[in-house]
Design a protein around this motif. Structure first.
Motif, PDB file in Angstrom:
ATOM      1  N   THR A 107       0.821  -1.210   0.000  1.00 12.75           N
ATOM      2  CA  THR A 107       0.000   0.000   0.000  1.00 12.75           C
ATOM      3  C   THR A 107       0.858   1.264   0.000  1.00 12.75           C
ATOM      4  OG1 THR A 107      -0.184  -0.177   2.406  1.00 12.75           O
ATOM      5  CG2 THR A 107      -1.980  -1.091   1.108  1.00 12.75           C
ATOM      6  N   ILE A 108       2.094   1.141   0.447  1.00 16.98           N
ATOM      7  CA  ILE A 108       3.074   2.218   0.345  1.00 16.98           C
ATOM      8  C   ILE A 108       4.396   1.596  -0.081  1.00 16.98           C
ATOM      9  CG2 ILE A 108       1.961   3.614   2.136  1.00 16.98           C
ATOM     10  CD1 ILE A 108       4.210   2.760   4.060  1.00 16.98           C
ATOM     11  N   SER A 109       5.331   2.429  -0.503  1.00 15.34           N
ATOM     12  CA  SER A 109       6.673   1.937  -0.847  1.00 15.34           C
ATOM     13  C   SER A 109       7.711   2.880  -0.259  1.00 15.34           C
ATOM     14  CB  SER A 109       6.852   1.835  -2.361  1.00 15.34           C
ATOM     15  OG  SER A 109       7.084   3.117  -2.931  1.00 15.34           O
ATOM     16  N   MET A 110       8.920   2.386  -0.142  1.00 16.10           N
ATOM     17  CA  MET A 110      10.002   3.194   0.413  1.00 16.10           C
ATOM     18  C   MET A 110      10.287   4.421  -0.449  1.00 16.10           C
ATOM     19  SD  MET A 110      11.307   2.149   3.278  1.00 16.10           S
ATOM     20  CE  MET A 110      11.730   0.739   4.324  1.00 16.10           C
ATOM     21  N   ASN A 111       9.946   4.355  -1.745  1.00 15.87           N
ATOM     22  CA  ASN A 111      10.235   5.467  -2.658  1.00 15.87           C
ATOM     23  C   ASN A 111       9.146   6.522  -2.683  1.00 15.87           C
ATOM     24  OD1 ASN A 111      12.704   4.305  -3.495  1.00 15.87           O
ATOM     25  ND2 ASN A 111      11.614   2.990  -4.963  1.00 15.87           N
ATOM     26  N   ASP A 112       8.019   6.270  -2.017  1.00 17.55           N
ATOM     27  CA  ASP A 112       6.951   7.270  -1.986  1.00 17.55           C
ATOM     28  C   ASP A 112       7.467   8.565  -1.362  1.00 17.55           C
ATOM     29  OD1 ASP A 112       5.317   5.339  -3.005  1.00 17.55           O
ATOM     30  OD2 ASP A 112       4.104   5.074  -1.187  1.00 17.55           O
ATOM     31  N   MET A 113       7.014   9.685  -1.907  1.00 19.80           N
ATOM     32  CA  MET A 113       7.376  10.984  -1.350  1.00 19.80           C
ATOM     33  C   MET A 113       6.194  11.526  -0.537  1.00 19.80           C
ATOM     34  SD  MET A 113      10.458  11.221  -2.268  1.00 19.80           S
ATOM     35  CE  MET A 113      10.790  12.908  -1.704  1.00 19.80           C
ATOM     36  N   VAL A 114       6.465  11.929   0.681  1.00 20.50           N
ATOM     37  CA  VAL A 114       5.443  12.389   1.615  1.00 20.50           C
ATOM     38  C   VAL A 114       5.571  13.897   1.793  1.00 20.50           C
ATOM     39  CG1 VAL A 114       4.563  12.218   3.983  1.00 20.50           C
ATOM     40  CG2 VAL A 114       5.477  10.177   2.818  1.00 20.50           C
ATOM     41  N   THR A 115       4.484  14.603   1.592  1.00 19.58           N
ATOM     42  CA  THR A 115       4.484  16.038   1.843  1.00 19.58           C
ATOM     43  C   THR A 115       4.249  16.289   3.327  1.00 19.58           C
ATOM     44  OG1 THR A 115       3.611  16.502  -0.371  1.00 19.58           O
ATOM     45  CG2 THR A 115       3.397  18.244   1.288  1.00 19.58           C
ATOM     46  N   VAL A 116       5.171  16.980   3.959  1.00 19.52           N
ATOM     47  CA  VAL A 116       5.102  17.216   5.402  1.00 19.52           C
ATOM     48  C   VAL A 116       4.054  18.280   5.699  1.00 19.52           C
ATOM     49  CG1 VAL A 116       6.380  17.952   7.453  1.00 19.52           C
ATOM     50  CG2 VAL A 116       7.532  16.605   5.662  1.00 19.52           C
ATOM     51  N   GLY A 117       3.039  17.919   6.498  1.00 16.53           N
ATOM     52  CA  GLY A 117       1.992  18.859   6.867  1.00 16.53           C
ATOM     53  C   GLY A 117       2.362  19.681   8.089  1.00 16.53           C
ATOM     54  N   ASP A 118       1.541  20.638   8.422  1.00 17.15           N
ATOM     55  CA  ASP A 118       1.809  21.524   9.555  1.00 17.15           C
ATOM     56  C   ASP A 118       1.884  20.757  10.875  1.00 17.15           C
ATOM     57  OD1 ASP A 118       1.913  23.734   7.914  1.00 17.15           O
ATOM     58  OD2 ASP A 118      -0.179  24.322   8.254  1.00 17.15           O
ATOM     59  N   ASN A 119       1.066  19.715  11.007  1.00 16.39           N
ATOM     60  CA  ASN A 119       1.057  18.959  12.266  1.00 16.39           C
ATOM     61  C   ASN A 119       2.363  18.216  12.506  1.00 16.39           C
ATOM     62  OD1 ASN A 119      -1.593  19.688  12.899  1.00 16.39           O
ATOM     63  ND2 ASN A 119      -2.431  18.014  11.663  1.00 16.39           N
ATOM     64  N   ALA A 120       3.102  17.939  11.424  1.00 15.88           N
ATOM     65  CA  ALA A 120       4.340  17.167  11.539  1.00 15.88           C
ATOM     66  C   ALA A 120       5.585  18.039  11.570  1.00 15.88           C
ATOM     67  CB  ALA A 120       4.440  16.188  10.360  1.00 15.88           C
ATOM     68  N   TRP A 121       5.436  19.325  11.396  1.00 15.98           N
ATOM     69  CA  TRP A 121       6.602  20.204  11.346  1.00 15.98           C
ATOM     70  C   TRP A 121       7.332  20.152  12.677  1.00 15.98           C
ATOM     71  CZ3 TRP A 121       6.401  26.069   9.649  1.00 15.98           C
ATOM     72  CH2 TRP A 121       7.700  26.471   9.295  1.00 15.98           C
ATOM     73  N   GLY A 122       8.653  20.072  12.579  1.00 18.42           N
ATOM     74  CA  GLY A 122       9.494  19.939  13.765  1.00 18.42           C
ATOM     75  C   GLY A 122       9.278  21.007  14.812  1.00 18.42           C
ATOM     76  N   LYS A 123       8.823  22.214  14.393  1.00 14.79           N
ATOM     77  CA  LYS A 123       8.596  23.302  15.357  1.00 14.79           C
ATOM     78  C   LYS A 123       7.519  22.936  16.375  1.00 14.79           C
ATOM     79  CE  LYS A 123      10.041  27.265  12.536  1.00 14.79           C
ATOM     80  NZ  LYS A 123       9.594  28.543  11.904  1.00 14.79           N
ATOM     81  N   LYS A 124       6.669  21.983  16.014  1.00 13.71           N
ATOM     82  CA  LYS A 124       5.602  21.559  16.917  1.00 13.71           C
ATOM     83  C   LYS A 124       6.146  20.715  18.071  1.00 13.71           C
ATOM     84  CE  LYS A 124       2.009  22.872  14.229  1.00 13.71           C
ATOM     85  NZ  LYS A 124       0.851  23.685  14.631  1.00 13.71           N
ATOM     86  N   PHE A 125       7.391  20.236  17.932  1.00 12.79           N
ATOM     87  CA  PHE A 125       7.931  19.284  18.903  1.00 12.79           C
ATOM     88  C   PHE A 125       9.214  19.802  19.561  1.00 12.79           C
ATOM     89  CE2 PHE A 125       5.472  16.744  15.872  1.00 12.79           C
ATOM     90  CZ  PHE A 125       4.628  16.082  16.745  1.00 12.79           C
ATOM     91  N   ARG A 126       9.257  21.090  19.812  1.00 14.31           N
ATOM     92  CA  ARG A 126      10.426  21.674  20.467  1.00 14.31           C
ATOM     93  C   ARG A 126      10.645  21.012  21.824  1.00 14.31           C
ATOM     94  NH1 ARG A 126       9.292  28.045  19.072  1.00 14.31           N
ATOM     95  NH2 ARG A 126      10.166  28.015  16.965  1.00 14.31           N
ATOM     96  N   GLY A 127      11.900  20.697  22.098  1.00 15.46           N
ATOM     97  CA  GLY A 127      12.241  20.076  23.375  1.00 15.46           C
ATOM     98  C   GLY A 127      12.081  18.569  23.385  1.00 15.46           C
ATOM     99  N   SER A 128      11.675  17.973  22.266  1.00 14.25           N
ATOM    100  CA  SER A 128      11.550  16.515  22.190  1.00 14.25           C
ATOM    101  C   SER A 128      12.335  16.008  20.986  1.00 14.25           C
ATOM    102  CB  SER A 128      10.079  16.112  22.079  1.00 14.25           C
ATOM    103  OG  SER A 128       9.528  16.543  20.850  1.00 14.25           O
TER     104      SER A 128
END
Length: 384
Positions: free
Chosen positions: A79-100
């Motif tokens: 259903t997915i492959s290692m070559n699939d390209m994923v668009t990073v959404g706002d919920n996944a942006w690293g700024k949401k996880f400061r300190g972790s």
């Protein structure tokens, strides 16, 4: 002839011997400074040591093992492959996880499944978890439903997941036993996914991070995975798996006091298991244990045995003290199919049961002639 239902047949093959008054001289497990722990043999499922293994605890980033398992199954299913390209959404942006812990992906960019997968496993990236959760299921909430479905499927009885990364959340709980079960499922069910867990570092966006499982560098153990976890609520936890010869162990320590402590405590468990236990195949599939009288058939005897290899975990040095015993469930009458279960095989060391297996007919026996059936009927009635 006495009724077969009352018989207990003890078989001691020439390759096995019984030593009377043998004692299972295994010391107690070492003292483990953790809220809970468990040590399990991967091949047999034998629990070698445990304490509070069913205590409900916060899994922290051990959660990512479940996320990884879901990813591994999606890759297997195509259903997915290692070559699939994923668009990073706002919920996944690293700024949401400061300190972790994070992989340092940026919103709006495209990242391959292969990179995100390593970001989860090696870098323990919370941001990578959310990106993959949204890619697979549309939202993290829906992905959590898949996590819980897979958890139930593989036998996690005391776990519930509400997010993909393990940050503390209400109702997001597990146990040491469930984490061991999950670790074994990763090794068994998605070996290509599990192979990533032994990689010691990963670089993304010119940022290189080391695998937090420091036992991968320990030259005294052959550790090839799997996952660390830490939050203030959970403490420091580690699931670790190592191989010695043909034996693989899975150790879980949860709620230790530091990064160093979780590695030390897990290592103590693994060393204990390898030092005092061994896993062996006592009998191969198809091994014959006895020939037994069968009635109403076209032959008078049927071979009894097992149709699966009998792997057992025993105290080291006690393999020659194994004995095999079996009981019959019923009087044997034809017809009987090859492979039909007719009783139970029990492997023991002295009076301690090590494991049990179904006892099966190794031959097919058809109904005999009218004369043979009449003769056997009379024999049974007269108890010859």
């Amino acid at each position: 002839m006495k009724n077969l239902l009352s018989k207990l047949v003890c078989v001691s093959l020439c390759t096995l011997s019984f030593v009377s008054n043998a004692k299972l001289m295994v010391p107690n497990p070492p003292t483990i400074n953790a809220k809970a722990y468990i040590l399990i043999d991967f091949q047999t499922g034998k629990v070698l040591a445990e304490k509070d293994a069913d205590k409900s605890l916060n899994p922290a980033s051990l959660t990512k093992m479940m996320t990884s398992y879901v990813i591994g199954k999606e890759l297997q299913n195509g259903t997915i492959s290692m070559n699939d390209m994923v668009t990073v959404g706002d919920n996944a942006w690293g700024k949401k996880f400061r300190g972790s812990s994070k992989m340092f992906i940026k919103g709006g960019t495209q990242v391959s499944v292969a990179d995100l997968n390593r970001g989860i496993i090696i870098q323990s990236g919370n941001d990578a978890c959310v990106a993959m959760a949204e890619y697979i299921a549309g939202s993290e909430e829906q992905f959590s439903q898949i996590m819980n479905f897979r958890a139930q499927e593989i036998g996690l009885t005391s776990s519930h997941f509400v997010n993909s990364h393990g940050l503390t959340a209400k109702g997001h709980m597990t146990t040491a036993r469930d984490m061991a079960t999950l670790g074994m499922a990763l090794i068994r069910d998605v070996p290509e996914e599990y192979a990533i867990y032994k990689e010691k570092d990963f670089t993304y966006n010119n940022i290189s991070q080391l695998n937090r499982n420091t036992l991968l560098w320990d030259k005294t153990l052959q550790v090839d995975g799997i996952k660390t976890g830490h939050t203030d609520a959970a403490g420091y936890s580690l699931v670790a798996s190592a191989v010695k010869g043909s034996m693989r162990l899975v150790a879980v320590v949860m709620g230790t006091s530091s990064e160093r402590a979780r590695s030390q405590e897990a290592k103590k468990l693994l060393n204990y298991g390898f030092r005092f236990f061994e896993t062996l195949v006592a009998y191969e599939a198809g091994t014959e244990f006895a020939k037994q009288r069968i009635y109403m058939g076209d032959k008078e005897e049927v071979r009894l045995g097992i149709n699966q290899s009998t792997a057992v975990t025993v105290p080291r040095g006690f393999r020659d003290k194994l004995t095999a015993h079996f009981t019959l469930d019923k009087e044997l009458k034809a017809p009987i199919a090859k492979g039909e279960v007719v009783g139970t095989l029990v492997l023991k060391i002295e009076d301690e049961i090590i494991t049990e297996y179904p006892l099966v007919a190794l031959d097919e026996v058809n109904e005999g002639s009218l004369y043979q059936k009449l003769k056997d009927y009379i024999r049974l009635k007269l108890d010859w």
